[in-house]
Scaffold this motif. Structure first.
Motif, PDB file in Angstrom:
ATOM      1  N   GLY E  22      -2.359  28.017  20.620  1.00  0.00           N
ATOM      2  CA  GLY E  22      -2.426  29.486  20.617  1.00  0.00           C
ATOM      3  C   GLY E  22      -3.251  30.018  19.462  1.00  0.00           C
ATOM      4  O   GLY E  22      -4.374  29.547  19.228  1.00  0.00           O
ATOM      5  N   PRO E  23      -2.721  31.001  18.691  1.00  0.00           N
ATOM      6  CA  PRO E  23      -3.510  31.620  17.609  1.00  0.00           C
ATOM      7  C   PRO E  23      -3.873  30.633  16.493  1.00  0.00           C
ATOM      8  O   PRO E  23      -4.778  30.908  15.702  1.00  0.00           O
ATOM      9  CB  PRO E  23      -2.589  32.718  17.078  1.00  0.00           C
ATOM     10  N   ALA E  24      -3.188  29.479  16.422  1.00  0.00           N
ATOM     11  CA  ALA E  24      -3.482  28.499  15.381  1.00  0.00           C
ATOM     12  C   ALA E  24      -4.779  27.747  15.680  1.00  0.00           C
ATOM     13  O   ALA E  24      -5.191  26.884  14.905  1.00  0.00           O
ATOM     14  CB  ALA E  24      -2.303  27.531  15.213  1.00  0.00           C
ATOM     15  N   GLN E  25      -5.438  28.080  16.819  1.00  0.00           N
ATOM     16  CA  GLN E  25      -6.775  27.527  17.076  1.00  0.00           C
ATOM     17  C   GLN E  25      -7.800  28.173  16.156  1.00  0.00           C
ATOM     18  O   GLN E  25      -8.854  27.614  15.903  1.00  0.00           O
ATOM     19  CB  GLN E  25      -7.172  27.765  18.546  1.00  0.00           C
ATOM     20  N   ARG E  26      -7.463  29.373  15.678  1.00  0.00           N
ATOM     21  CA  ARG E  26      -8.374  30.060  14.744  1.00  0.00           C
ATOM     22  C   ARG E  26      -8.299  29.395  13.367  1.00  0.00           C
ATOM     23  O   ARG E  26      -7.292  28.789  13.004  1.00  0.00           O
ATOM     24  CB  ARG E  26      -7.954  31.527  14.601  1.00  0.00           C
ATOM     25  N   LEU E  27      -9.372  29.524  12.601  1.00  0.00           N
ATOM     26  CA  LEU E  27      -9.353  29.009  11.231  1.00  0.00           C
ATOM     27  C   LEU E  27      -8.272  29.773  10.449  1.00  0.00           C
ATOM     28  O   LEU E  27      -8.301  31.000  10.389  1.00  0.00           O
ATOM     29  CB  LEU E  27     -10.729  29.198  10.582  1.00  0.00           C
ATOM     30  N   HIS E  28      -7.327  29.029   9.888  1.00  0.00           N
ATOM     31  CA  HIS E  28      -6.273  29.649   9.075  1.00  0.00           C
ATOM     32  C   HIS E  28      -5.984  28.691   7.922  1.00  0.00           C
ATOM     33  O   HIS E  28      -6.878  27.969   7.496  1.00  0.00           O
ATOM     34  CB  HIS E  28      -5.047  29.977   9.935  1.00  0.00           C
ATOM     35  N   GLY E  29      -4.762  28.676   7.393  1.00  0.00           N
ATOM     36  CA  GLY E  29      -4.488  27.779   6.269  1.00  0.00           C
ATOM     37  C   GLY E  29      -3.009  27.613   6.034  1.00  0.00           C
ATOM     38  O   GLY E  29      -2.185  28.159   6.787  1.00  0.00           O
ATOM     39  N   ALA E  30      -2.688  26.846   5.013  1.00  0.00           N
ATOM     40  CA  ALA E  30      -1.278  26.592   4.707  1.00  0.00           C
ATOM     41  C   ALA E  30      -1.127  26.118   3.277  1.00  0.00           C
ATOM     42  O   ALA E  30      -2.020  25.469   2.725  1.00  0.00           O
ATOM     43  CB  ALA E  30      -0.692  25.528   5.639  1.00  0.00           C
ATOM     44  N   THR E  31       0.006  26.492   2.689  1.00  0.00           N
ATOM     45  CA  THR E  31       0.497  25.815   1.510  1.00  0.00           C
ATOM     46  C   THR E  31       1.448  24.741   2.021  1.00  0.00           C
ATOM     47  O   THR E  31       2.422  25.059   2.709  1.00  0.00           O
ATOM     48  CB  THR E  31       1.293  26.774   0.599  1.00  0.00           C
ATOM     49  N   PHE E  32       1.153  23.486   1.743  1.00  0.00           N
ATOM     50  CA  PHE E  32       2.084  22.415   2.090  1.00  0.00           C
ATOM     51  C   PHE E  32       2.826  22.008   0.815  1.00  0.00           C
ATOM     52  O   PHE E  32       2.222  21.465  -0.117  1.00  0.00           O
ATOM     53  CB  PHE E  32       1.353  21.184   2.650  1.00  0.00           C
ATOM     54  N   ALA E  33       4.129  22.280   0.769  1.00  0.00           N
ATOM     55  CA  ALA E  33       4.958  21.751  -0.313  1.00  0.00           C
ATOM     56  C   ALA E  33       5.306  20.325   0.089  1.00  0.00           C
ATOM     57  O   ALA E  33       5.887  20.101   1.153  1.00  0.00           O
ATOM     58  CB  ALA E  33       6.214  22.597  -0.490  1.00  0.00           C
ATOM     59  N   VAL E  34       4.915  19.355  -0.740  1.00  0.00           N
ATOM     60  CA  VAL E  34       5.005  17.940  -0.373  1.00  0.00           C
ATOM     61  C   VAL E  34       6.130  17.256  -1.147  1.00  0.00           C
ATOM     62  O   VAL E  34       6.161  17.303  -2.380  1.00  0.00           O
ATOM     63  CB  VAL E  34       3.671  17.221  -0.694  1.00  0.00           C
ATOM     64  N   GLU E  35       7.063  16.639  -0.427  1.00  0.00           N
ATOM     65  CA  GLU E  35       8.135  15.863  -1.049  1.00  0.00           C
ATOM     66  C   GLU E  35       7.924  14.391  -0.722  1.00  0.00           C
ATOM     67  O   GLU E  35       7.939  14.001   0.449  1.00  0.00           O
ATOM     68  CB  GLU E  35       9.504  16.326  -0.523  1.00  0.00           C
ATOM     69  N   ALA E  36       7.718  13.567  -1.741  1.00  0.00           N
ATOM     70  CA  ALA E  36       7.497  12.131  -1.538  1.00  0.00           C
ATOM     71  C   ALA E  36       8.739  11.378  -1.987  1.00  0.00           C
ATOM     72  O   ALA E  36       9.070  11.375  -3.173  1.00  0.00           O
ATOM     73  CB  ALA E  36       6.276  11.666  -2.328  1.00  0.00           C
ATOM     74  N   GLU E  37       9.431  10.776  -1.018  1.00  0.00           N
ATOM     75  CA  GLU E  37      10.683  10.058  -1.307  1.00  0.00           C
ATOM     76  C   GLU E  37      10.437   8.552  -1.237  1.00  0.00           C
ATOM     77  O   GLU E  37      10.052   8.029  -0.195  1.00  0.00           O
ATOM     78  CB  GLU E  37      11.732  10.485  -0.265  1.00  0.00           C
ATOM     79  N   PHE E  38      10.691   7.878  -2.353  1.00  0.00           N
ATOM     80  CA  PHE E  38      10.511   6.447  -2.442  1.00  0.00           C
ATOM     81  C   PHE E  38      11.889   5.774  -2.359  1.00  0.00           C
ATOM     82  O   PHE E  38      12.813   6.179  -3.064  1.00  0.00           O
ATOM     83  CB  PHE E  38       9.839   6.072  -3.776  1.00  0.00           C
ATOM     84  N   ARG E  39      12.028   4.752  -1.524  1.00  0.00           N
ATOM     85  CA  ARG E  39      13.321   4.093  -1.319  1.00  0.00           C
ATOM     86  C   ARG E  39      13.289   2.624  -1.729  1.00  0.00           C
ATOM     87  O   ARG E  39      12.309   1.929  -1.481  1.00  0.00           O
ATOM     88  CB  ARG E  39      13.715   4.167   0.152  1.00  0.00           C
TER      89      ARG E  39
END
Lengths: 133, 133, 133, 133, 133, 133
Positions: E22-39
């Motif tokens: 849908g509308p996400a076909q248009r150029l847009h953006g995001a802040t990705f908050a990244v959580e890296a979990e090591f086990r």
């Protein structure tokens, strides 16, 4: 009124003097999540209140004077209780000086007031808000 | 200006009267996460705004008059809509009285204003802020 | 699989031994926000995993052995580094014992595993998950 | 003073002009979590500041003019830097107009000021607060 | 099982191909908050899963290959849709390589699996969890 | 393993039967913040686990059967205690059916398991995780 807020945190040890502090009279510690809010009436020609990169760097620099330490040993703090509200005031003073000294650029010189908020736990926090000049 | 905030929560049932409330006219409920912010110009001799232990105890005591209840049956609230903004006002009144009555110690008597904020969901909240005197 | 999680926090001082810890070798502190997740395959006749009131009381009771203290002085912890991951393991052991000893009621005896997660700051946390038996 | 806040978010692309922006001069993007706080001195006869349903609908409607787009192409924004503080100002203007035009009902006409806060990341946000009239 | 999680974030632009977007076909953006979990099953002799300083540095280093960019132009990503779940997978691969290559020290070599979680907004996130070897 | 999570919330009234519930035997209520996590081994040709728009719509549709109601009157729930863990199980069943019935598209048919987590307050939540088939 515009505001820009940047966040960081410190991990410190301390103890309190006075019966009203109960178990907090014992040596313990805290993670203080620090929110530094800079306020100004106008943005600059580039639509910035202050350079956010400078703000993060300067906040980090201020917090480095406290991080990973026992506040009971701090030259300026050892004779007082380093309550959350007191630490908000202390950090406010350091950031206000940074603004006045130009370490936050021209934007920093135009900051009218700063609010420093310290979260000590998920259900308690304190703040100090005051003018820069 | 200094501020100190403590948090707690209540779980209540209620319903609203008036077409503008749509489905919220039906009996439903809410978890209100309550943030009580106490403001004062100065800290005391121990660098405290108010005793945080007293603040948490008194907030809990105020919330106990509402928690696990149907607000539609509350003697003081049953004739009005217990909207989030109205409940912030109600709790503000109870905390202001606690300050004036000395239940928050000398610090509480020096509090100039209180802001009570109630989060009703992750994307909506309301607050009332007013003087203590 | 069902799970029920209750949260609380502690405020402690400590220091670490070993060059890899850098500035954290100095005496400092932390607020650990503690999430205790109890897991079970089934709910009881009252649709409960465990009594949430008991869970909060028992978690508080476990945390009282650590709160407002310097972990470097703790009889069981002073010879090791009280890293966030190690403290999750320590608290897990205390909660697993509480389940086995019946302090969490019949629901607690039916808990198959517990996960204890400690948030040390807004951007770092650690956990230990293990069986109760 | 009463306040009611509703939240939503947008996902946009943009780039900045000016050396002070460093790597943010490149085309990048952001999720802006938007908090719209409406303030008024009094509640209406139904104990409402504004109809929360209308507030959410109108905020969504305002954000639809920005969501899933490249702000560098926006007719009103392409000649300026769409910093977080500038976007708070832009959305403030649209919501203030909505209040004045009656799209937020009678409650909206009684709103004295609006604060729009945009969170660009977990550790940075900006806001603009101003009168509605 | 032990786990250690560190967080950071990126701000990117992108667009999606396919009607379902849908509308996400248009150029847009995001802040990705990244959580890296090591086990890992065990802690080392110093009670560490991995050196948290190294983990933060290495996560930052991985994210620098994506931050402040348009993912539609990324050599490895331009032929696919950079959905949140796909980006979690991509970052997982980079962190798994860092563990195997020794960039996370001996602790990193003992990590059995990694979970990477990306928050794209306050009400949506995605994750990929997989073995390191 | 991939996962995609979408969130929404409901506001309900209810009461519990059984002495162990203490004051929660009285009619009260809760805001349940609901996190629905869909898991699958693979993404589809468009790098999607499921269509996030469909997921939000379907979660909303499931929650509409509960929102703004008194669960004590719900045909399927009135004979049991609607504890947070029980409600997670109930919503899980509705979402699993939605996956099997194709209401979440082809992606939904490939979902192997769902975890539904309900936050009842800032310091307590419960979840149910189970297979879809």
């Amino acid at each position: 009124m515009f505001s820009l807020t940047v966040c960081d945190h410190i991990m410190i040890a301390h103890s309190f003097r006075g019966e009203e502090f109960g178990p907090a009279q014992r040596l313990h510690g805290a993670t203080f999540a620090v929110e530094a809010e800079f306020r100004a009436e106008k943005l600059d020609h580039a639509q910035l209140l202050i350079d956010i990169g400078l703000a993060k760097t300067e906040l980090r620099s201020v917090l480095d004077t406290l991080d990973y330490s026992n506040l009971d040993d701090h030259p300026l703090l050892r004779s007082i209780n380093t309550t959350t509200e007191q630490m908000a005031f202390h950090i406010h003073g350091l950031l206000a000086t940074a603004c006045r000294d130009g370490r936050l650029g021209n934007g920093g010189r135009a900051v009218s007031s700063i609010k420093v908020l310290l979260r000590e736990s998920p259900n308690a926090w304190a703040a100090y808000e005051g003018a820069v000049a």
